[in-house]
Design a protein around this motif. Structure first.
Motif, PDB file in Angstrom:
ATOM      1  N   ASP A  88      72.842 -28.008  38.665  1.00  0.00           N
ATOM      2  CA  ASP A  88      73.987 -27.097  38.615  1.00  0.00           C
ATOM      3  C   ASP A  88      74.451 -26.844  37.184  1.00  0.00           C
ATOM      4  OD1 ASP A  88      75.020 -29.559  38.025  1.00  0.00           O
ATOM      5  OD2 ASP A  88      76.469 -29.618  39.661  1.00  0.00           O
ATOM      6  N   GLY A  89      73.862 -27.559  36.221  1.00  0.00           N
ATOM      7  CA  GLY A  89      74.248 -27.359  34.832  1.00  0.00           C
ATOM      8  C   GLY A  89      73.374 -26.354  34.102  1.00  0.00           C
ATOM      9  N   ARG A  90      72.406 -25.776  34.803  1.00  0.00           N
ATOM     10  CA  ARG A  90      71.509 -24.826  34.175  1.00  0.00           C
ATOM     11  C   ARG A  90      72.188 -23.470  34.058  1.00  0.00           C
ATOM     12  NH1 ARG A  90      65.954 -26.351  37.506  1.00  0.00           N
ATOM     13  NH2 ARG A  90      66.079 -28.583  37.134  1.00  0.00           N
ATOM     14  N   LYS A  91      72.165 -22.920  32.861  1.00  0.00           N
ATOM     15  CA  LYS A  91      72.780 -21.623  32.616  1.00  0.00           C
ATOM     16  C   LYS A  91      71.717 -20.599  32.255  1.00  0.00           C
ATOM     17  CE  LYS A  91      77.086 -23.682  30.877  1.00  0.00           C
ATOM     18  NZ  LYS A  91      78.020 -23.762  29.735  1.00  0.00           N
ATOM     19  N   LYS A  92      72.010 -19.353  32.572  1.00  0.00           N
ATOM     20  CA  LYS A  92      71.075 -18.295  32.221  1.00  0.00           C
ATOM     21  C   LYS A  92      71.222 -17.933  30.751  1.00  0.00           C
ATOM     22  CE  LYS A  92      70.111 -16.168  36.655  1.00  0.00           C
ATOM     23  NZ  LYS A  92      69.985 -14.886  37.407  1.00  0.00           N
ATOM     24  N   VAL A  93      70.086 -17.723  30.115  1.00  0.00           N
ATOM     25  CA  VAL A  93      70.042 -17.409  28.698  1.00  0.00           C
ATOM     26  C   VAL A  93      69.251 -16.121  28.517  1.00  0.00           C
ATOM     27  CG1 VAL A  93      69.244 -18.194  26.433  1.00  0.00           C
ATOM     28  CG2 VAL A  93      70.168 -19.850  28.067  1.00  0.00           C
ATOM     29  N   ALA A  94      69.703 -15.292  27.575  1.00  0.00           N
ATOM     30  CA  ALA A  94      69.004 -14.035  27.314  1.00  0.00           C
ATOM     31  C   ALA A  94      67.733 -14.292  26.520  1.00  0.00           C
ATOM     32  CB  ALA A  94      69.931 -13.080  26.561  1.00  0.00           C
ATOM     33  N   GLU A  95      66.611 -13.888  27.070  1.00  0.00           N
ATOM     34  CA  GLU A  95      65.338 -14.006  26.378  1.00  0.00           C
ATOM     35  C   GLU A  95      64.746 -12.617  26.170  1.00  0.00           C
ATOM     36  OE1 GLU A  95      62.538 -16.916  27.542  1.00  0.00           O
ATOM     37  OE2 GLU A  95      64.038 -18.487  27.831  1.00  0.00           O
ATOM     38  N   LEU A  96      63.732 -12.570  25.328  1.00  0.00           N
ATOM     39  CA  LEU A  96      63.155 -11.297  24.931  1.00  0.00           C
ATOM     40  C   LEU A  96      61.639 -11.373  24.979  1.00  0.00           C
ATOM     41  CD1 LEU A  96      64.244  -8.550  23.754  1.00  0.00           C
ATOM     42  CD2 LEU A  96      63.732  -9.486  21.492  1.00  0.00           C
ATOM     43  N   PHE A  97      61.021 -10.352  25.553  1.00  0.00           N
ATOM     44  CA  PHE A  97      59.571 -10.191  25.481  1.00  0.00           C
ATOM     45  C   PHE A  97      59.281  -9.108  24.457  1.00  0.00           C
ATOM     46  CE2 PHE A  97      59.117 -11.313  30.271  1.00  0.00           C
ATOM     47  CZ  PHE A  97      59.340 -12.647  29.984  1.00  0.00           C
ATOM     48  N   ALA A  98      58.443  -9.429  23.484  1.00  0.00           N
ATOM     49  CA  ALA A  98      58.014  -8.450  22.482  1.00  0.00           C
ATOM     50  C   ALA A  98      56.546  -8.140  22.729  1.00  0.00           C
ATOM     51  CB  ALA A  98      58.223  -8.998  21.071  1.00  0.00           C
ATOM     52  N   LEU A  99      56.262  -6.881  23.052  1.00  0.00           N
ATOM     53  CA  LEU A  99      54.910  -6.480  23.420  1.00  0.00           C
ATOM     54  C   LEU A  99      54.286  -5.602  22.344  1.00  0.00           C
ATOM     55  CD1 LEU A  99      52.690  -6.427  25.624  1.00  0.00           C
ATOM     56  CD2 LEU A  99      53.825  -4.374  26.545  1.00  0.00           C
ATOM     57  N   TYR A 100      53.188  -6.093  21.786  1.00  0.00           N
ATOM     58  CA  TYR A 100      52.428  -5.342  20.780  1.00  0.00           C
ATOM     59  C   TYR A 100      51.148  -4.829  21.444  1.00  0.00           C
ATOM     60  CZ  TYR A 100      55.439  -7.632  17.316  1.00  0.00           C
ATOM     61  OH  TYR A 100      56.507  -8.079  16.588  1.00  0.00           O
ATOM     62  N   GLN A 101      51.006  -3.526  21.514  1.00  0.00           N
ATOM     63  CA  GLN A 101      49.858  -2.920  22.175  1.00  0.00           C
ATOM     64  C   GLN A 101      48.983  -2.158  21.189  1.00  0.00           C
ATOM     65  OE1 GLN A 101      52.569  -0.994  25.116  1.00  0.00           O
ATOM     66  NE2 GLN A 101      51.098  -1.751  26.623  1.00  0.00           N
ATOM     67  N   PRO A 102      47.700  -2.059  21.477  1.00  0.00           N
ATOM     68  CA  PRO A 102      46.805  -1.310  20.593  1.00  0.00           C
ATOM     69  C   PRO A 102      47.205   0.159  20.548  1.00  0.00           C
ATOM     70  CG  PRO A 102      45.562  -2.659  22.143  1.00  0.00           C
ATOM     71  CD  PRO A 102      46.987  -2.659  22.608  1.00  0.00           C
ATOM     72  N   PRO A 103      46.886   0.856  19.450  1.00  0.00           N
ATOM     73  CA  PRO A 103      47.122   2.299  19.387  1.00  0.00           C
ATOM     74  C   PRO A 103      46.410   2.998  20.539  1.00  0.00           C
ATOM     75  CG  PRO A 103      46.523   1.441  17.226  1.00  0.00           C
ATOM     76  CD  PRO A 103      46.306   0.325  18.209  1.00  0.00           C
ATOM     77  N   VAL A 104      46.926   4.155  20.943  1.00  0.00           N
ATOM     78  CA  VAL A 104      46.368   4.879  22.085  1.00  0.00           C
ATOM     79  C   VAL A 104      44.886   5.152  21.907  1.00  0.00           C
ATOM     80  CG1 VAL A 104      46.469   7.020  23.417  1.00  0.00           C
ATOM     81  CG2 VAL A 104      48.580   5.926  22.635  1.00  0.00           C
ATOM     82  N   SER A 105      44.446   5.465  20.705  1.00  0.00           N
ATOM     83  CA  SER A 105      43.034   5.758  20.456  1.00  0.00           C
ATOM     84  C   SER A 105      42.157   4.561  20.795  1.00  0.00           C
ATOM     85  CB  SER A 105      42.814   6.159  18.994  1.00  0.00           C
ATOM     86  OG  SER A 105      43.236   5.115  18.128  1.00  0.00           O
ATOM     87  N   ASN A 106      42.661   3.350  20.506  1.00  0.00           N
ATOM     88  CA  ASN A 106      41.897   2.146  20.824  1.00  0.00           C
ATOM     89  C   ASN A 106      41.821   1.919  22.330  1.00  0.00           C
ATOM     90  OD1 ASN A 106      41.744   1.830  18.124  1.00  0.00           O
ATOM     91  ND2 ASN A 106      42.745  -0.169  18.023  1.00  0.00           N
ATOM     92  N   VAL A 107      42.940   2.218  23.013  1.00  0.00           N
ATOM     93  CA  VAL A 107      42.982   2.033  24.459  1.00  0.00           C
ATOM     94  C   VAL A 107      42.020   2.991  25.133  1.00  0.00           C
ATOM     95  CG1 VAL A 107      44.412   2.188  26.521  1.00  0.00           C
ATOM     96  CG2 VAL A 107      45.369   1.208  24.424  1.00  0.00           C
ATOM     97  N   ILE A 108      42.017   4.271  24.685  1.00  0.00           N
ATOM     98  CA  ILE A 108      41.139   5.275  25.277  1.00  0.00           C
ATOM     99  C   ILE A 108      39.681   4.888  25.113  1.00  0.00           C
ATOM    100  CG2 ILE A 108      40.347   7.665  25.076  1.00  0.00           C
ATOM    101  CD1 ILE A 108      43.201   8.440  24.366  1.00  0.00           C
ATOM    102  N   SER A 109      39.343   4.282  23.985  1.00  0.00           N
ATOM    103  CA  SER A 109      37.945   3.959  23.700  1.00  0.00           C
ATOM    104  C   SER A 109      37.389   2.911  24.636  1.00  0.00           C
ATOM    105  CB  SER A 109      37.796   3.487  22.254  1.00  0.00           C
ATOM    106  OG  SER A 109      38.449   2.235  22.067  1.00  0.00           O
ATOM    107  N   VAL A 110      38.244   2.066  25.239  1.00  0.00           N
ATOM    108  CA  VAL A 110      37.741   1.026  26.125  1.00  0.00           C
ATOM    109  C   VAL A 110      37.821   1.413  27.587  1.00  0.00           C
ATOM    110  CG1 VAL A 110      38.382  -0.768  24.504  1.00  0.00           C
ATOM    111  CG2 VAL A 110      39.970  -0.181  26.329  1.00  0.00           C
TER     112      VAL A 110
END
Length: 289
Positions: free
Chosen positions: A258-280
C-alpha cells in the motif's frame, strides 16, 4: 509476447515486469533484441525475438545468468539448499554475505547472489566503493525460492548471448537493424535520491547524455532504440531528438504494497530515418512469404 507473463527469478529495484506490455508496443519486430542494461531480464523474458544480446556492467549478475543457462539442474539443487529456515536468520545472512564478498569462485558467488537477493532488504543490489556487497538483512517471513522461474530462464537463455561490458561497447558493436532496449540507472527525482551504487563505476548525468547521443547515432544506422527513464525536465531535454511517450508507473519494489506510489516515467524512442525503414520493407515482406 507470450499469453502469460513470466516473472524474473531475481527481485529487482526498477524491474520492468509491470511495464512489459507498454514497452512491447514500442519495440518493433526484428531478429535480435539488444539490452545494454539487462537487469532482472523481464523484457527479455516477455518478448519474442529469435536472438538476444544481453549485457550488464554487473559481473556477478552476468556470471549468474551464464551459469543458470549452462547448468540449471545443478544450480537449482545447490541454491535450494540455502533456502531453509535456518538460513533465514540475520546472523546466517551476514555470514553468507561475508562469504560472498570473500569468494573468488564464480559458481559459489552465483549461488550466494541468489540467496542474498531473496533474503536481503527489498531485493536491492548494492556495493560499496570497495566493491563489497552491503545490502542489510531483509527479515522476510519465508523467502520464495524461484525454481520454476529459474528453469524458464534457463530454457529461454539458449537464445541469448550474455556479456559484461560498458553500454558504450555494446553500442559500438551493434549490427544494423538491431532493436535496442535501454533501462539505465534512472535520473534521480531529488538530490537525496541519487542511488548510483549498483556498480562501482556509477552512472552520472554525462552518461545519461552520452547514452542519448549513442541512441541517436544508432538510429541513423538503422537501429530502433527505446530508452526508459524518469519523466523530468532534464530527461525531456536529454531526449529531445526522440519521440517521447510519458507513462504513470507503480514502483515495483516496496516492503508494503500500500506504500507504492505512481511515478511519471518516460519512453524515448529513436527510430531510423524513413528511407532506412523503406529499404528493409521488401526483406520483411519476403520473409513473411
Amino acid at each position: 509476447m507470450s499469453k502469460s507473463k513470466q516473472r524474473a527469478f531475481l527481485k529487482w529495484a526498477g524491474g520492468k515486469y509491470n511495464l512489459v506490455e507498454s514497452l512491447a508496443r514500442f519495440l518493433p519486430q526484428g531478429d535480435t533484441l539488444v539490452e545494454p542494461f539487462v537487469g532482472a531480464g523481464s523484457v527479455f523474458l516477455n518478448t519474442q525475438y529469435a536472438r538476444y544480446q544481453l549485457n550488464d556492467i554487473n559481473q556477478d549478475l552476468i556470471s549468474l545468468y551464464q551459469i543458470v543457462k549452462q547448468r540449471p539442474e545443478q544450480f537449482v539443487a545447490d541454491a535450494r539448499a540455502c533456502f531453509v529456515a535456518a538460513s533465514n536468520q540475520k546472523e546466517c545472512y551476514l555470514n553468507f554475505r561475508q562469504r560472498f564478498n570473500d569468494s573468488t569462485d564464480a559458481y559459489e558467488r552465483s549461488v550466494l547472489f541468489l540467496y542474498l537477493n531473496r533474503h536481503g532488504y527489498n531485493g536491492l543490489c548494492r556495493y560499496n566503493l570497495k566493491g563489497l556487497f552491503n545490502v542489510p538483512f531483509g527479515s522476510y517471513k519465508k523467502p520464495y525460492f524461484p525454481e520454476a522461474e529459474l528453469y524458464f530462464f534457463a530454457e529461454k537463455a539458449q537464445q541469448a548471448e550474455f556479456s559484461c561490458s560498458s553500454y558504450q561497447q555494446v553500442f559500438a558493436n551493434l549490427a544494423s537493424g538491431s532493436v535496442v532496449y535501454c533501462d539505465p540507472p534512472y535520473v534521480p527525482l531529488s538530490k537525496t535520491a541519487s542511488f548510483t551504487s549498483y556498480a562501482r563505476e556509477g552512472f552520472n548525468l554525462d552518461d545519461q547524455a552520452q547514452l542519448a547521443n549513442l541512441a541517436e547515432q544508432a538510429s541513423q544506422q538503422g537501429c530502433t532504440v527505446l530508452i526508459s527513464n524518469h519523466d523530468t525536465t532534464l530527461t525531456r531535454k536529454i531526449y529531445q531528438q526522440a519521440s517521447l511517450h510519458p507513462i504513470q508507473v507503480a514502483r515495483s519494489i516496496s516492503q508494503k504494497g500500500d506504500g507504492r506510489k505512481k511515478v511519471a516515467e518516460l519512453f524515448a524512442l529513436y527510430q531510423p530515418p524513413v528511407s532506412n525503414v523503406i529499404s528493409v520493407v521488401p526483406k520483411i515482406r519476403q520473409a513473411v512469404r
